[in-house]
Design a protein around this motif. Structure first.
Motif, PDB file in Angstrom:
ATOM      1  N   LEU A   1       0.829  -1.207   0.000  1.00  0.00           N
ATOM      2  CA  LEU A   1       0.000   0.000   0.000  1.00  0.00           C
ATOM      3  C   LEU A   1       0.863   1.256   0.000  1.00  0.00           C
ATOM      4  O   LEU A   1       0.564   2.233  -0.699  1.00  0.00           O
ATOM      5  CB  LEU A   1      -0.944   0.000   1.205  1.00  0.00           C
ATOM      6  CG  LEU A   1      -2.190  -0.874   1.068  1.00  0.00           C
ATOM      7  CD1 LEU A   1      -2.944  -0.942   2.389  1.00  0.00           C
ATOM      8  CD2 LEU A   1      -3.105  -0.345  -0.032  1.00  0.00           C
ATOM      9  N   LYS A   2       1.936   1.267   0.793  1.00  0.00           N
ATOM     10  CA  LYS A   2       2.834   2.421   0.817  1.00  0.00           C
ATOM     11  C   LYS A   2       3.460   2.643  -0.554  1.00  0.00           C
ATOM     12  O   LYS A   2       3.579   3.777  -1.028  1.00  0.00           O
ATOM     13  CB  LYS A   2       3.926   2.201   1.873  1.00  0.00           C
ATOM     14  CG  LYS A   2       3.437   2.315   3.310  1.00  0.00           C
ATOM     15  CD  LYS A   2       4.591   2.124   4.293  1.00  0.00           C
ATOM     16  CE  LYS A   2       4.114   2.295   5.726  1.00  0.00           C
ATOM     17  NZ  LYS A   2       5.228   2.082   6.702  1.00  0.00           N
ATOM     18  N   LEU A   3       3.861   1.543  -1.187  1.00  0.00           N
ATOM     19  CA  LEU A   3       4.471   1.635  -2.511  1.00  0.00           C
ATOM     20  C   LEU A   3       3.465   2.139  -3.539  1.00  0.00           C
ATOM     21  O   LEU A   3       3.784   2.998  -4.365  1.00  0.00           O
ATOM     22  CB  LEU A   3       5.010   0.263  -2.920  1.00  0.00           C
ATOM     23  CG  LEU A   3       5.670   0.164  -4.296  1.00  0.00           C
ATOM     24  CD1 LEU A   3       6.841   1.133  -4.404  1.00  0.00           C
ATOM     25  CD2 LEU A   3       6.135  -1.268  -4.553  1.00  0.00           C
ATOM     26  N   ILE A   4       2.240   1.620  -3.481  1.00  0.00           N
ATOM     27  CA  ILE A   4       1.189   2.060  -4.403  1.00  0.00           C
ATOM     28  C   ILE A   4       0.994   3.569  -4.307  1.00  0.00           C
ATOM     29  O   ILE A   4       0.966   4.285  -5.312  1.00  0.00           O
ATOM     30  CB  ILE A   4      -0.154   1.358  -4.088  1.00  0.00           C
ATOM     31  CG1 ILE A   4      -0.163  -0.060  -4.629  1.00  0.00           C
ATOM     32  CG2 ILE A   4      -1.324   2.122  -4.717  1.00  0.00           C
ATOM     33  CD1 ILE A   4      -1.456  -0.808  -4.355  1.00  0.00           C
ATOM     34  N   HIS A   5       0.835   4.068  -3.088  1.00  0.00           N
ATOM     35  CA  HIS A   5       0.541   5.485  -2.905  1.00  0.00           C
ATOM     36  C   HIS A   5       1.718   6.368  -3.333  1.00  0.00           C
ATOM     37  O   HIS A   5       1.520   7.457  -3.884  1.00  0.00           O
ATOM     38  CB  HIS A   5       0.152   5.750  -1.449  1.00  0.00           C
ATOM     39  CG  HIS A   5      -1.149   5.096  -1.076  1.00  0.00           C
ATOM     40  ND1 HIS A   5      -1.420   4.632   0.186  1.00  0.00           N
ATOM     41  CD2 HIS A   5      -2.255   4.814  -1.824  1.00  0.00           C
ATOM     42  CE1 HIS A   5      -2.636   4.108   0.219  1.00  0.00           C
ATOM     43  NE2 HIS A   5      -3.159   4.201  -0.987  1.00  0.00           N
ATOM     44  N   LYS A   6       2.934   5.882  -3.107  1.00  0.00           N
ATOM     45  CA  LYS A   6       4.100   6.639  -3.552  1.00  0.00           C
ATOM     46  C   LYS A   6       4.145   6.717  -5.084  1.00  0.00           C
ATOM     47  O   LYS A   6       4.372   7.784  -5.661  1.00  0.00           O
ATOM     48  CB  LYS A   6       5.388   5.974  -3.037  1.00  0.00           C
ATOM     49  CG  LYS A   6       6.663   6.739  -3.419  1.00  0.00           C
ATOM     50  CD  LYS A   6       7.909   6.043  -2.892  1.00  0.00           C
ATOM     51  CE  LYS A   6       8.280   4.854  -3.746  1.00  0.00           C
ATOM     52  NZ  LYS A   6       9.603   4.274  -3.368  1.00  0.00           N
ATOM     53  N   GLU A   7       3.886   5.587  -5.735  1.00  0.00           N
ATOM     54  CA  GLU A   7       3.908   5.541  -7.202  1.00  0.00           C
ATOM     55  C   GLU A   7       2.743   6.322  -7.798  1.00  0.00           C
ATOM     56  O   GLU A   7       2.887   6.994  -8.826  1.00  0.00           O
ATOM     57  CB  GLU A   7       3.870   4.085  -7.687  1.00  0.00           C
ATOM     58  CG  GLU A   7       5.095   3.271  -7.337  1.00  0.00           C
ATOM     59  CD  GLU A   7       6.291   3.578  -8.217  1.00  0.00           C
ATOM     60  OE1 GLU A   7       6.171   4.434  -9.124  1.00  0.00           O
ATOM     61  OE2 GLU A   7       7.355   2.972  -8.009  1.00  0.00           O
TER      62      GLU A   7
ATOM     63  N   HIS B   1       5.503  12.661 -12.832  1.00  0.00           N
ATOM     64  CA  HIS B   1       6.892  12.294 -12.612  1.00  0.00           C
ATOM     65  C   HIS B   1       7.110  10.798 -12.791  1.00  0.00           C
ATOM     66  O   HIS B   1       8.035  10.235 -12.192  1.00  0.00           O
ATOM     67  CB  HIS B   1       7.340  12.710 -11.201  1.00  0.00           C
ATOM     68  CG  HIS B   1       7.370  14.190 -10.998  1.00  0.00           C
ATOM     69  ND1 HIS B   1       7.148  14.787  -9.781  1.00  0.00           N
ATOM     70  CD2 HIS B   1       7.584  15.206 -11.883  1.00  0.00           C
ATOM     71  CE1 HIS B   1       7.224  16.103  -9.911  1.00  0.00           C
ATOM     72  NE2 HIS B   1       7.496  16.380 -11.179  1.00  0.00           N
ATOM     73  N   SER B   2       6.271  10.161 -13.587  1.00  0.00           N
ATOM     74  CA  SER B   2       6.376   8.717 -13.772  1.00  0.00           C
ATOM     75  C   SER B   2       6.069   8.343 -15.215  1.00  0.00           C
ATOM     76  O   SER B   2       5.299   9.025 -15.895  1.00  0.00           O
ATOM     77  CB  SER B   2       5.401   7.981 -12.836  1.00  0.00           C
ATOM     78  OG  SER B   2       5.428   6.582 -13.064  1.00  0.00           O
TER      79      SER B   2
ATOM     80  N   LEU C   1      10.612  -2.000 -16.490  1.00  0.00           N
ATOM     81  CA  LEU C   1      10.049  -1.791 -15.156  1.00  0.00           C
ATOM     82  C   LEU C   1      11.111  -2.028 -14.083  1.00  0.00           C
ATOM     83  O   LEU C   1      11.223  -1.256 -13.121  1.00  0.00           O
ATOM     84  CB  LEU C   1       8.855  -2.717 -14.921  1.00  0.00           C
ATOM     85  CG  LEU C   1       8.143  -2.544 -13.574  1.00  0.00           C
ATOM     86  CD1 LEU C   1       7.443  -1.193 -13.495  1.00  0.00           C
ATOM     87  CD2 LEU C   1       7.135  -3.663 -13.336  1.00  0.00           C
ATOM     88  N   GLU C   2      11.910  -3.080 -14.259  1.00  0.00           N
ATOM     89  CA  GLU C   2      12.959  -3.372 -13.283  1.00  0.00           C
ATOM     90  C   GLU C   2      13.985  -2.239 -13.232  1.00  0.00           C
ATOM     91  O   GLU C   2      14.492  -1.893 -12.157  1.00  0.00           O
ATOM     92  CB  GLU C   2      13.645  -4.688 -13.634  1.00  0.00           C
ATOM     93  CG  GLU C   2      14.701  -5.095 -12.616  1.00  0.00           C
ATOM     94  CD  GLU C   2      15.331  -6.433 -12.931  1.00  0.00           C
ATOM     95  OE1 GLU C   2      15.870  -7.062 -12.003  1.00  0.00           O
ATOM     96  OE2 GLU C   2      15.299  -6.850 -14.115  1.00  0.00           O
ATOM     97  N   LYS C   3      14.272  -1.651 -14.384  1.00  0.00           N
ATOM     98  CA  LYS C   3      15.249  -0.567 -14.450  1.00  0.00           C
ATOM     99  C   LYS C   3      14.715   0.715 -13.827  1.00  0.00           C
ATOM    100  O   LYS C   3      15.423   1.383 -13.053  1.00  0.00           O
ATOM    101  CB  LYS C   3      15.627  -0.315 -15.909  1.00  0.00           C
ATOM    102  CG  LYS C   3      16.610   0.820 -16.122  1.00  0.00           C
ATOM    103  CD  LYS C   3      16.900   1.031 -17.606  1.00  0.00           C
ATOM    104  CE  LYS C   3      17.841   2.204 -17.832  1.00  0.00           C
ATOM    105  NZ  LYS C   3      18.117   2.418 -19.283  1.00  0.00           N
ATOM    106  N   LYS C   4      13.476   1.085 -14.137  1.00  0.00           N
ATOM    107  CA  LYS C   4      12.929   2.366 -13.696  1.00  0.00           C
ATOM    108  C   LYS C   4      12.197   2.304 -12.366  1.00  0.00           C
ATOM    109  O   LYS C   4      12.099   3.323 -11.667  1.00  0.00           O
ATOM    110  CB  LYS C   4      11.991   2.918 -14.773  1.00  0.00           C
ATOM    111  CG  LYS C   4      12.703   3.279 -16.066  1.00  0.00           C
ATOM    112  CD  LYS C   4      11.880   4.230 -16.911  1.00  0.00           C
ATOM    113  CE  LYS C   4      12.683   4.787 -18.063  1.00  0.00           C
ATOM    114  NZ  LYS C   4      11.959   5.842 -18.808  1.00  0.00           N
ATOM    115  N   HIS C   5      11.672   1.133 -12.024  1.00  0.00           N
ATOM    116  CA  HIS C   5      10.898   0.996 -10.777  1.00  0.00           C
ATOM    117  C   HIS C   5      11.291  -0.312 -10.085  1.00  0.00           C
ATOM    118  O   HIS C   5      10.465  -1.229  -9.964  1.00  0.00           O
ATOM    119  CB  HIS C   5       9.396   1.015 -11.075  1.00  0.00           C
ATOM    120  CG  HIS C   5       8.934   2.171 -11.901  1.00  0.00           C
ATOM    121  ND1 HIS C   5       8.540   3.375 -11.341  1.00  0.00           N
ATOM    122  CD2 HIS C   5       8.813   2.316 -13.253  1.00  0.00           C
ATOM    123  CE1 HIS C   5       8.196   4.205 -12.310  1.00  0.00           C
ATOM    124  NE2 HIS C   5       8.352   3.587 -13.470  1.00  0.00           N
ATOM    125  N   PRO C   6      12.538  -0.428  -9.639  1.00  0.00           N
ATOM    126  CA  PRO C   6      13.024  -1.706  -9.081  1.00  0.00           C
ATOM    127  C   PRO C   6      12.220  -2.208  -7.886  1.00  0.00           C
ATOM    128  O   PRO C   6      11.993  -3.410  -7.747  1.00  0.00           O
ATOM    129  CB  PRO C   6      14.471  -1.393  -8.693  1.00  0.00           C
ATOM    130  CG  PRO C   6      14.547   0.102  -8.614  1.00  0.00           C
ATOM    131  CD  PRO C   6      13.584   0.616  -9.621  1.00  0.00           C
TER     132      PRO C   6
END
Length: 249
Positions: free
Chosen positions: A185-191, A199-200, A228-233
């Motif tokens: 959930l923390k990751l979702i909200h940050k993204e 910015h994404s 995805l692995e490169k930009k959002h590991p």
């Protein structure tokens, strides 16, 4: 159209006999489905078996179009790709799929007279529970372009996976262990914040809500895992945990 959906839902009760995999489908899968192409020969056989099981459990019908073999192949592949990391999976919340020729609107109209025809796919609710509607145009586009990080059919099947716990909320409880829920959930909200702040590179629709983020991020994961692995590991690692697979690249 609503009457058609109701009649369709009632008429498709029961399970079909599982058919053997047609040998000539292999070349069609090799040509059209990169995920399948990248599998070892042994894993391709497993993928074929999973496809045929899916097709025995779910009805696919065309609306004002003649259903083609490739339609069934691409829909079944879309269903298997996100759950291929699990030894056994049944879409118990899906009984039938209607394939439209083109995009459609909120009134399920897809002809020239309909307005705002911008919906590529949806999973039904209420009286249309356990139904999915897909645009053939969007279905094919999702497999023709492997660089755009989007695939409508995979998107809709991810919604069904999310909905296995009766809630389409972006938290796939059937996939993620409980300990991962809060970090997810923390990751979702940050993204999502990054998306909404421009910015994404994740598709903007992913910033709509948690459920859409999960579906959009999953499209990206299966279409362009390397990027995805490169930009959002961090997101990539979480989706690897979620789907129990690393898409072949």
């Amino acid at each position: 159209m609503i009457l058609l959906l109701i009649a369709y839902s009632i008429s498709r009760i029961g399970r079909k006999k599982e058919e053997p995999f047609p040998k000539h489908w292999h070349s069609l899968l090799e040509k059209n489905v990169l995920f399948y192409h990248n599998l070892s020969k042994g894993r391709q056989v497993v993928f074929q078996q999973r496809m045929m099981q899916f097709l025995s459990e779910v009805y696919i019908d065309g609306v004002q179009l003649e259903l083609q073999e490739l339609d069934k192949i691409l829909i079944a592949a879309s269903a298997i790709i996100p759950i291929f990391g699990f030894e056994e999976w049944h879409y118990t919340n899906l009984s039938g799929i209607l394939l439209y020729s083109d995009y459609f609107n909120g009134d399920l109209e897809f002809d020239g007279n309909g307005e705002s025809r911008n919906i590529a796919g949806l999973v039904g609710n209420g009286r249309f529970e356990k139904q999915m509607i897909l645009s053939r145009k969007a279905l094919y586009h999702g497999f023709e372009n492997s660089n755009d990080k989007s695939n409508t059919a995979i998107h809709e099947f991810v919604h069904l996976i999310d909905k296995m716990d009766d809630f389409t909320d972006g938290i796939p409880e059937r996939l993620l262990k409980h300990g991962y829920t809060i970090p997810w959930l923390k990751l979702i909200h940050k993204e999502m914040e990054a998306i909404n702040d421009n910015h994404s590179d994740i598709r903007k629709y992913g910033g709509t809500n948690e459920a859409e983020f999960f579906a959009v991020a999953s499209e990206y994961f299966f279409e362009r895992p390397d990027l995805l692995e490169k930009k959002h590991p961090e997101l990539y690692k979480m989706l690897v945990q979620c789907f129990k697979q690393k898409p072949a690249i």
